[in-house]
Scaffold this motif. Structure first.
Motif, PDB file in Angstrom:
ATOM      1  N   MET A   1       0.845  -1.168   0.000  1.00 16.38           N
ATOM      2  CA  MET A   1       0.000   0.000   0.000  1.00 16.38           C
ATOM      3  C   MET A   1       0.899   1.242   0.000  1.00 16.38           C
ATOM      4  O   MET A   1       1.942   1.246   0.643  1.00 16.38           O
ATOM      5  N   TYR A   2       0.471   2.271  -0.694  1.00 16.40           N
ATOM      6  CA  TYR A   2       1.179   3.551  -0.677  1.00 16.40           C
ATOM      7  C   TYR A   2       0.200   4.659  -0.999  1.00 16.40           C
ATOM      8  O   TYR A   2      -0.868   4.423  -1.547  1.00 16.40           O
ATOM      9  N   LEU A   3       0.561   5.868  -0.624  1.00 14.82           N
ATOM     10  CA  LEU A   3      -0.262   7.034  -0.917  1.00 14.82           C
ATOM     11  C   LEU A   3       0.012   7.456  -2.359  1.00 14.82           C
ATOM     12  O   LEU A   3       1.148   7.758  -2.708  1.00 14.82           O
ATOM     13  N   GLU A   4      -1.007   7.465  -3.181  1.00 16.13           N
ATOM     14  CA  GLU A   4      -0.837   7.809  -4.594  1.00 16.13           C
ATOM     15  C   GLU A   4      -0.771   9.315  -4.821  1.00 16.13           C
ATOM     16  O   GLU A   4       0.060   9.796  -5.571  1.00 16.13           O
ATOM     17  N   HIS A   5      -1.687  10.069  -4.184  1.00 12.31           N
ATOM     18  CA  HIS A   5      -1.684  11.512  -4.401  1.00 12.31           C
ATOM     19  C   HIS A   5      -2.322  12.256  -3.240  1.00 12.31           C
ATOM     20  O   HIS A   5      -3.019  11.685  -2.432  1.00 12.31           O
ATOM     21  N   VAL A   6      -2.015  13.530  -3.223  1.00 14.19           N
ATOM     22  CA  VAL A   6      -2.638  14.489  -2.319  1.00 14.19           C
ATOM     23  C   VAL A   6      -3.347  15.488  -3.213  1.00 14.19           C
ATOM     24  O   VAL A   6      -2.808  15.883  -4.252  1.00 14.19           O
ATOM     25  N   ASN A   7      -4.564  15.892  -2.859  1.00 17.25           N
ATOM     26  CA  ASN A   7      -5.336  16.832  -3.663  1.00 17.25           C
ATOM     27  C   ASN A   7      -5.403  18.157  -2.900  1.00 17.25           C
ATOM     28  O   ASN A   7      -5.969  18.219  -1.813  1.00 17.25           O
ATOM     29  N   LEU A   8      -4.808  19.198  -3.484  1.00 16.12           N
ATOM     30  CA  LEU A   8      -4.742  20.499  -2.827  1.00 16.12           C
ATOM     31  C   LEU A   8      -5.539  21.533  -3.608  1.00 16.12           C
ATOM     32  O   LEU A   8      -5.391  21.649  -4.822  1.00 16.12           O
ATOM     33  N   VAL A   9      -6.368  22.279  -2.906  1.00 21.08           N
ATOM     34  CA  VAL A   9      -7.090  23.394  -3.505  1.00 21.08           C
ATOM     35  C   VAL A   9      -6.250  24.643  -3.272  1.00 21.08           C
ATOM     36  O   VAL A   9      -5.847  24.931  -2.149  1.00 21.08           O
ATOM     37  N   VAL A  10      -5.963  25.361  -4.359  1.00 20.82           N
ATOM     38  CA  VAL A  10      -5.076  26.521  -4.322  1.00 20.82           C
ATOM     39  C   VAL A  10      -5.717  27.648  -5.114  1.00 20.82           C
ATOM     40  O   VAL A  10      -6.784  27.488  -5.705  1.00 20.82           O
ATOM     41  N   SER A  11      -5.052  28.789  -5.160  1.00 18.32           N
ATOM     42  CA  SER A  11      -5.578  29.890  -5.965  1.00 18.32           C
ATOM     43  C   SER A  11      -4.737  30.157  -7.214  1.00 18.32           C
ATOM     44  O   SER A  11      -5.219  30.779  -8.144  1.00 18.32           O
TER      45      SER A  11
ATOM     46  N   GLU B   1     -10.278  29.945  -2.427  1.00 13.32           N
ATOM     47  CA  GLU B   1     -10.568  31.322  -1.994  1.00 13.32           C
ATOM     48  C   GLU B   1     -10.010  31.520  -0.593  1.00 13.32           C
ATOM     49  O   GLU B   1     -10.030  30.604   0.225  1.00 13.32           O
ATOM     50  N   GLY B   2      -9.526  32.709  -0.301  1.00 13.13           N
ATOM     51  CA  GLY B   2      -9.046  33.020   1.040  1.00 13.13           C
ATOM     52  C   GLY B   2      -7.673  32.451   1.305  1.00 13.13           C
ATOM     53  O   GLY B   2      -6.959  32.047   0.399  1.00 13.13           O
ATOM     54  N   GLN B   3      -7.320  32.421   2.587  1.00 16.05           N
ATOM     55  CA  GLN B   3      -6.007  31.970   3.027  1.00 16.05           C
ATOM     56  C   GLN B   3      -6.094  30.564   3.608  1.00 16.05           C
ATOM     57  O   GLN B   3      -7.134  30.147   4.119  1.00 16.05           O
ATOM     58  N   ASN B   4      -4.976  29.869   3.562  1.00 14.32           N
ATOM     59  CA  ASN B   4      -4.861  28.566   4.195  1.00 14.32           C
ATOM     60  C   ASN B   4      -4.902  28.754   5.709  1.00 14.32           C
ATOM     61  O   ASN B   4      -4.695  29.868   6.201  1.00 14.32           O
ATOM     62  N   ARG B   5      -5.142  27.703   6.449  1.00 19.20           N
ATOM     63  CA  ARG B   5      -5.206  27.815   7.906  1.00 19.20           C
ATOM     64  C   ARG B   5      -3.863  28.280   8.448  1.00 19.20           C
ATOM     65  O   ARG B   5      -2.807  27.995   7.891  1.00 19.20           O
TER      66      ARG B   5
ATOM     67  N   ASN C   1      15.585  16.178   8.249  1.00 18.05           N
ATOM     68  CA  ASN C   1      14.337  16.688   7.678  1.00 18.05           C
ATOM     69  C   ASN C   1      14.304  18.204   7.743  1.00 18.05           C
ATOM     70  O   ASN C   1      14.919  18.827   8.603  1.00 18.05           O
ATOM     71  N   VAL C   2      13.575  18.756   6.786  1.00 18.65           N
ATOM     72  CA  VAL C   2      13.462  20.196   6.650  1.00 18.65           C
ATOM     73  C   VAL C   2      12.054  20.505   6.171  1.00 18.65           C
ATOM     74  O   VAL C   2      11.426  19.690   5.487  1.00 18.65           O
ATOM     75  N   TYR C   3      11.560  21.684   6.539  1.00 24.96           N
ATOM     76  CA  TYR C   3      10.196  22.083   6.203  1.00 24.96           C
ATOM     77  C   TYR C   3      10.215  23.363   5.382  1.00 24.96           C
ATOM     78  O   TYR C   3      10.961  24.288   5.675  1.00 24.96           O
ATOM     79  N   PHE C   4       9.353  23.412   4.386  1.00 26.06           N
ATOM     80  CA  PHE C   4       9.111  24.607   3.580  1.00 26.06           C
ATOM     81  C   PHE C   4       7.614  24.882   3.604  1.00 26.06           C
ATOM     82  O   PHE C   4       6.808  23.973   3.822  1.00 26.06           O
ATOM     83  N   ILE C   5       7.242  26.117   3.331  1.00 26.47           N
ATOM     84  CA  ILE C   5       5.840  26.487   3.138  1.00 26.47           C
ATOM     85  C   ILE C   5       5.679  26.763   1.651  1.00 26.47           C
ATOM     86  O   ILE C   5       6.389  27.602   1.091  1.00 26.47           O
ATOM     87  N   ASP C   6       4.774  26.045   1.007  1.00 25.60           N
ATOM     88  CA  ASP C   6       4.582  26.263  -0.436  1.00 25.60           C
ATOM     89  C   ASP C   6       3.749  27.533  -0.670  1.00 25.60           C
ATOM     90  O   ASP C   6       3.258  28.144   0.283  1.00 25.60           O
ATOM     91  N   PRO C   7       3.611  27.972  -1.912  1.00 29.05           N
ATOM     92  CA  PRO C   7       2.916  29.234  -2.194  1.00 29.05           C
ATOM     93  C   PRO C   7       1.462  29.296  -1.722  1.00 29.05           C
ATOM     94  O   PRO C   7       0.936  30.385  -1.509  1.00 29.05           O
ATOM     95  N   ALA C   8       0.816  28.153  -1.534  1.00 21.89           N
ATOM     96  CA  ALA C   8      -0.565  28.149  -1.055  1.00 21.89           C
ATOM     97  C   ALA C   8      -0.652  28.093   0.469  1.00 21.89           C
ATOM     98  O   ALA C   8      -1.742  28.096   1.024  1.00 21.89           O
ATOM     99  N   GLY C   9       0.503  28.021   1.131  1.00 21.39           N
ATOM    100  CA  GLY C   9       0.508  27.999   2.588  1.00 21.39           C
ATOM    101  C   GLY C   9       0.529  26.615   3.200  1.00 21.39           C
ATOM    102  O   GLY C   9       0.381  26.477   4.419  1.00 21.39           O
ATOM    103  N   TYR C  10       0.732  25.574   2.405  1.00 18.07           N
ATOM    104  CA  TYR C  10       0.848  24.217   2.938  1.00 18.07           C
ATOM    105  C   TYR C  10       2.280  23.977   3.399  1.00 18.07           C
ATOM    106  O   TYR C  10       3.231  24.354   2.714  1.00 18.07           O
ATOM    107  N   GLU C  11       2.418  23.349   4.553  1.00 19.14           N
ATOM    108  CA  GLU C  11       3.751  23.003   5.044  1.00 19.14           C
ATOM    109  C   GLU C  11       4.153  21.647   4.478  1.00 19.14           C
ATOM    110  O   GLU C  11       3.404  20.675   4.592  1.00 19.14           O
ATOM    111  N   ILE C  12       5.341  21.596   3.880  1.00 21.38           N
ATOM    112  CA  ILE C  12       5.853  20.377   3.255  1.00 21.38           C
ATOM    113  C   ILE C  12       7.143  19.986   3.956  1.00 21.38           C
ATOM    114  O   ILE C  12       8.056  20.805   4.097  1.00 21.38           O
ATOM    115  N   GLU C  13       7.210  18.752   4.376  1.00 26.53           N
ATOM    116  CA  GLU C  13       8.427  18.223   4.979  1.00 26.53           C
ATOM    117  C   GLU C  13       9.146  17.370   3.947  1.00 26.53           C
ATOM    118  O   GLU C  13       8.528  16.589   3.225  1.00 26.53           O
ATOM    119  N   PHE C  14      10.456  17.524   3.891  1.00 31.48           N
ATOM    120  CA  PHE C  14      11.308  16.662   3.078  1.00 31.48           C
ATOM    121  C   PHE C  14      12.214  15.922   4.050  1.00 31.48           C
ATOM    122  O   PHE C  14      12.869  16.537   4.894  1.00 31.48           O
TER     123      PHE C  14
END
Length: 137
Positions: free
Chosen positions: A1-11, A61-65, A110-123
């Protein structure tokens, strides 16, 4: 089993592609289309490789949490990479800054970035194949 995708709503799809192309230069737009989501027009696309992708839709629409807040919602998601240093170099060269660095650990970086839509991504990069070492605190 593995995660195939993440679905993100952005602007802004182009801003998101700029970030994720820097993080994953081997990925491509797999498919793209237009449609409607509960009465609002949207463009969507799948960006990834043959096995994993990020689904993006531009009807947000609006800002991410607020990540420092306590609202219910996505805290972050993580990708295992071969080299955290190379990902950091690509993203900083593309104009993004590290949000935070994970705690020192003998078997992972590990390191964290915030993408342009405001989601935090860990690598995360693991230096062991043993789950007892990789997953230890």
């Amino acid at each position: 089993m593995y995660l195939e995708h993440v679905n993100l709503v952005v602007s802004d799809l182009e801003e998101m592609l700029h970030f994720y192309r820097a993080a994953f230069p081997h990925w491509k737009v797999r498919s793209k289309g237009q449609g409607e989501w509960y009465g609002k027009a949207r463009t969507w696309l799948h960006f990834g490789d043959d096995y994993h992708y990020i689904a993006l839709s531009d009807h947000g629409e609006g800002q991410n949490r607020a990540l420092e807040g306590h609202q219910v919602g996505l805290a972050h998601f993580a990708y295992v990479v071969q080299s955290v240093e190379r990902v950091v170099n690509r993203l900083t060269e593309a104009g993004y800054t590290v949000d935070k660095v994970g705690a020192q650990h003998p078997y992972r970086k590990n390191v964290y970035f915030i993408d342009p839509a405001g989601y935090e991504i860990e690598f995360v990069e693991y230096m062991s194949d043993l789950s007892s070492e990789r997953n230890s605190d």
